[in-house]
Motif scaffolding. Structure first.
Motif, PDB file in Angstrom:
ATOM      1  N   ILE A  74     -10.214   7.205 -14.636  1.00  9.60           N
ATOM      2  CA  ILE A  74     -10.602   6.249 -13.608  1.00  9.60           C
ATOM      3  C   ILE A  74      -9.495   5.218 -13.400  1.00  9.60           C
ATOM      4  N   VAL A  75      -8.829   4.815 -14.488  1.00 12.42           N
ATOM      5  CA  VAL A  75      -7.742   3.835 -14.373  1.00 12.42           C
ATOM      6  C   VAL A  75      -6.646   4.373 -13.455  1.00 12.42           C
ATOM      7  N   ILE A  76      -6.166   5.583 -13.754  1.00 13.46           N
ATOM      8  CA  ILE A  76      -5.101   6.186 -12.954  1.00 13.46           C
ATOM      9  C   ILE A  76      -5.594   6.511 -11.549  1.00 13.46           C
ATOM     10  N   GLY A  77      -6.766   7.139 -11.470  1.00 15.95           N
ATOM     11  CA  GLY A  77      -7.309   7.539 -10.168  1.00 15.95           C
ATOM     12  C   GLY A  77      -7.555   6.346  -9.260  1.00 15.95           C
ATOM     13  N   ASN A  78      -8.002   5.229  -9.832  1.00 15.46           N
ATOM     14  CA  ASN A  78      -8.260   4.029  -9.050  1.00 15.46           C
ATOM     15  C   ASN A  78      -6.975   3.498  -8.417  1.00 15.46           C
ATOM     16  N   ILE A  79      -5.901   3.426  -9.199  1.00 14.74           N
ATOM     17  CA  ILE A  79      -4.639   2.879  -8.690  1.00 14.74           C
ATOM     18  C   ILE A  79      -3.983   3.825  -7.689  1.00 14.74           C
ATOM     19  N   VAL A  80      -3.892   5.111  -8.051  1.00 19.54           N
ATOM     20  CA  VAL A  80      -3.263   6.082  -7.144  1.00 19.54           C
ATOM     21  C   VAL A  80      -4.050   6.190  -5.845  1.00 19.54           C
ATOM     22  N   GLY A  81      -5.387   6.308  -5.970  1.00 21.75           N
ATOM     23  CA  GLY A  81      -6.231   6.408  -4.779  1.00 21.75           C
ATOM     24  C   GLY A  81      -6.134   5.168  -3.906  1.00 21.75           C
ATOM     25  N   SER A  82      -6.086   4.002  -4.538  1.00 24.65           N
ATOM     26  CA  SER A  82      -5.992   2.752  -3.786  1.00 24.65           C
ATOM     27  C   SER A  82      -4.660   2.636  -3.055  1.00 24.65           C
ATOM     28  N   ASN A  83      -3.553   3.014  -3.718  1.00 25.92           N
ATOM     29  CA  ASN A  83      -2.246   2.942  -3.069  1.00 25.92           C
ATOM     30  C   ASN A  83      -2.135   3.909  -1.898  1.00 25.92           C
ATOM     31  N   ILE A  84      -2.687   5.113  -2.073  1.00 24.21           N
ATOM     32  CA  ILE A  84      -2.702   6.076  -0.963  1.00 24.21           C
ATOM     33  C   ILE A  84      -3.555   5.547   0.177  1.00 24.21           C
ATOM     34  N   ALA A  85      -4.715   4.958  -0.157  1.00 25.41           N
ATOM     35  CA  ALA A  85      -5.603   4.406   0.868  1.00 25.41           C
ATOM     36  C   ALA A  85      -4.959   3.215   1.574  1.00 25.41           C
ATOM     37  N   ASN A  86      -4.182   2.403   0.850  1.00 29.39           N
ATOM     38  CA  ASN A  86      -3.512   1.269   1.482  1.00 29.39           C
ATOM     39  C   ASN A  86      -2.547   1.720   2.574  1.00 29.39           C
ATOM     40  N   ILE A  87      -1.895   2.850   2.348  1.00 33.46           N
ATOM     41  CA  ILE A  87      -0.944   3.360   3.339  1.00 33.46           C
ATOM     42  C   ILE A  87      -1.664   4.135   4.440  1.00 33.46           C
ATOM     43  N   GLY A  88      -2.501   5.095   4.042  1.00 25.51           N
ATOM     44  CA  GLY A  88      -3.148   5.951   5.031  1.00 25.51           C
ATOM     45  C   GLY A  88      -4.288   5.280   5.768  1.00 25.51           C
ATOM     46  N   LEU A  89      -5.139   4.561   5.033  1.00 23.92           N
ATOM     47  CA  LEU A  89      -6.304   3.923   5.649  1.00 23.92           C
ATOM     48  C   LEU A  89      -5.951   2.556   6.229  1.00 23.92           C
ATOM     49  N   VAL A  90      -5.447   1.658   5.375  1.00 25.55           N
ATOM     50  CA  VAL A  90      -5.212   0.276   5.814  1.00 25.55           C
ATOM     51  C   VAL A  90      -4.134   0.217   6.897  1.00 25.55           C
ATOM     52  N   PHE A  91      -2.952   0.741   6.585  1.00 28.55           N
ATOM     53  CA  PHE A  91      -1.855   0.687   7.549  1.00 28.55           C
ATOM     54  C   PHE A  91      -2.149   1.584   8.751  1.00 28.55           C
ATOM     55  N   GLY A  92      -2.694   2.778   8.472  1.00 30.82           N
ATOM     56  CA  GLY A  92      -2.983   3.716   9.550  1.00 30.82           C
ATOM     57  C   GLY A  92      -4.005   3.188  10.531  1.00 30.82           C
ATOM     58  N   VAL A  93      -5.151   2.718  10.037  1.00 32.47           N
ATOM     59  CA  VAL A  93      -6.219   2.219  10.906  1.00 32.47           C
ATOM     60  C   VAL A  93      -5.775   0.946  11.626  1.00 32.47           C
ATOM     61  N   ALA A  94      -5.033   0.082  10.920  1.00 29.96           N
ATOM     62  CA  ALA A  94      -4.553  -1.147  11.546  1.00 29.96           C
ATOM     63  C   ALA A  94      -3.656  -0.830  12.751  1.00 29.96           C
ATOM     64  N   LEU A  95      -2.777   0.169  12.605  1.00 30.46           N
ATOM     65  CA  LEU A  95      -1.899   0.547  13.713  1.00 30.46           C
ATOM     66  C   LEU A  95      -2.666   1.214  14.845  1.00 30.46           C
ATOM     67  N   LEU A  96      -3.729   1.934  14.504  1.00 29.27           N
ATOM     68  CA  LEU A  96      -4.559   2.538  15.548  1.00 29.27           C
ATOM     69  C   LEU A  96      -5.244   1.464  16.389  1.00 29.27           C
ATOM     70  N   MET A  97      -5.544   0.339  15.755  1.00 30.17           N
ATOM     71  CA  MET A  97      -6.200  -0.745  16.474  1.00 30.17           C
ATOM     72  C   MET A  97      -5.212  -1.583  17.285  1.00 30.17           C
ATOM     73  N   LYS A  98      -4.006  -1.797  16.715  1.00 28.41           N
ATOM     74  CA  LYS A  98      -3.028  -2.643  17.393  1.00 28.41           C
ATOM     75  C   LYS A  98      -1.623  -2.317  16.904  1.00 28.41           C
ATOM     76  N   PRO A  99      -0.690  -2.004  17.806  1.00 27.74           N
ATOM     77  CA  PRO A  99       0.704  -1.758  17.401  1.00 27.74           C
ATOM     78  C   PRO A  99       1.289  -2.991  16.713  1.00 27.74           C
ATOM     79  N   MET A 100       2.255  -2.775  15.832  1.00 29.58           N
ATOM     80  CA  MET A 100       2.854  -3.857  15.060  1.00 29.58           C
ATOM     81  C   MET A 100       4.331  -3.964  15.411  1.00 29.58           C
ATOM     82  N   VAL A 101       4.745  -5.145  15.853  1.00 28.85           N
ATOM     83  CA  VAL A 101       6.128  -5.369  16.254  1.00 28.85           C
ATOM     84  C   VAL A 101       6.911  -5.951  15.086  1.00 28.85           C
TER      85      VAL A 101
END
Length: 334
Positions: A74-101
């Protein structure tokens, strides 16, 4: 803190989590801007040092609880999963909502991207022998400290003038309250989502772990979207990049120093390598953006690419038929 929410309706708990995450994100964004303006501090640094650290608290609490319960996976899975989600989910969804200059890819951005890439590469190399030893944890933590030292000493000052009239007498206190609220909001969100999945008859472990990983990235998602809504691009980027660096260096490195963490070959072959792929993609997008984008902006197309990679990764996890590999903490050696 491990609270019992079994007496609450999971749908209500999920809704309360969403509301708490939204309002706590509003508080964090507003107070971070005030602190940056008041003390003439770079918003990129505020995003990295204040917002990223605060929004990484869920990962910290999950990792501490997991290591005390000998749940190395869980320790490893939590960190790896969170980092992947930060890039794919957080950054991805944020850009889908509004382009970033991005007005200018200066040395501060280069330092952040290099540090993110270096910490990710170090982490995956350490995964190869299926154990994160105490020495590995020390190296990861030191790399994070070196990064913070360089950033604070060379890139902390903003070009704006010092604003003595900026009202921020209680900004630190409000910011602290926002972090407390965002912790409970993410806790409500995760437990509500898990409760909903159980009520729908979804018992798969992979589903549960995916919800936990995405749930611990919920603070980053809400704060990043609100930062972009307020045109605070540096806060948004600092939050995403800084959170991933903190997760690997401060949280995972610090946890490994408490006790060596055992992992599996699957974590290296599948999850570690995928983390390297999405991190390399972010690196490429940042340094390639000035080459093909006339207005130096991340568009919805980049957001769609990142989010699609996350969906593909999660789908692959769900369709795998092989059971999860057991991780025995007793195999870990200092």
């Amino acid at each position: 803190m491990n609270l019992d929410y079994s007496f609450m309706n999971p749908f209500l708990l999920f809704f309360l989590g969403m509301i708490s995450l939204y309002f706590s994100s509003e508080i964090i964004i507003n107070q971070s801007v005030l602190i940056s303006n008041k003390f003439n501090v770079s918003k990129l640094l505020v995003g990295v040092f204040i917002m990223a650290f605060g929004t990484s608290l869920p990962e910290l609490f999950v990792s501490i609880i997991a290591i005390l319960k000998d749940s190395d996976g869980i320790v490893i899975g939590n960190i790896v999963g969170s980092n992947i989600a930060n890039i794919g989910l957080v950054f991805g969804v944020a850009l889908l909502m509004k382009p970033m200059v991005i007005k200018h890819l200066d040395n501060a951005y280069r330092l952040n991207l290099f540090s993110l890439s270096a910490s990710s590469v170090l982490f995956v190399i350490f995964l190869y022998d299926n154990v994160l030893s105490r020495s590995d944890g020390i190296i990861l933590s030191l790399s994070c400290l070196i990064y913070l030292f360089l950033f604070i000493n060379y890139f902390s000052i903003d070009n704006q003038s010092f604003n003595e009239n900026e009202s921020s007498d209680y900004s630190v206190l409000k910011l602290f309250f926002g972090f407390i609220l965002i912790y409970f909001g993410s806790d409500f969100f995760v437990n509500g989502a898990l409760g909903i999945s159980k009520s729908l008859g979804i018992q798969d472990v992979a589903v549960g772990m995916t919800i936990v990983s995405i749930g611990t990235s919920a603070p980053e998602l809400f704060t990043t979207m609100l930062a972009l809504r307020n045109n605070e691009n540096n806060l948004a980027l600092g939050n995403i990049i800084g959170s991933n660096i903190f997760n690997l260096g401060f949280i995972l490195g610090g946890t490994a120093m408490i006790r060596p963490i055992s992992t599996s070959q699957k974590m290296f072959n599948r999850d570690g390598l995928f983390l390297l792929i999405v991190t390399a993609l972010i690196f490429f997008l940042f340094f390639g953006i000035n080459g093909w984008s006339p207005d130096d902006s991340f568009t919805k197309y980049e957001g769609l690419l990142l989010f699609s990679l996350l969906i593909g990764y999660v789908t692959f996890l769900f369709i795998q038929k092989d059971p999860p590999e057991d991780v025995n903490p007793e195999k870990a050696t200092a």
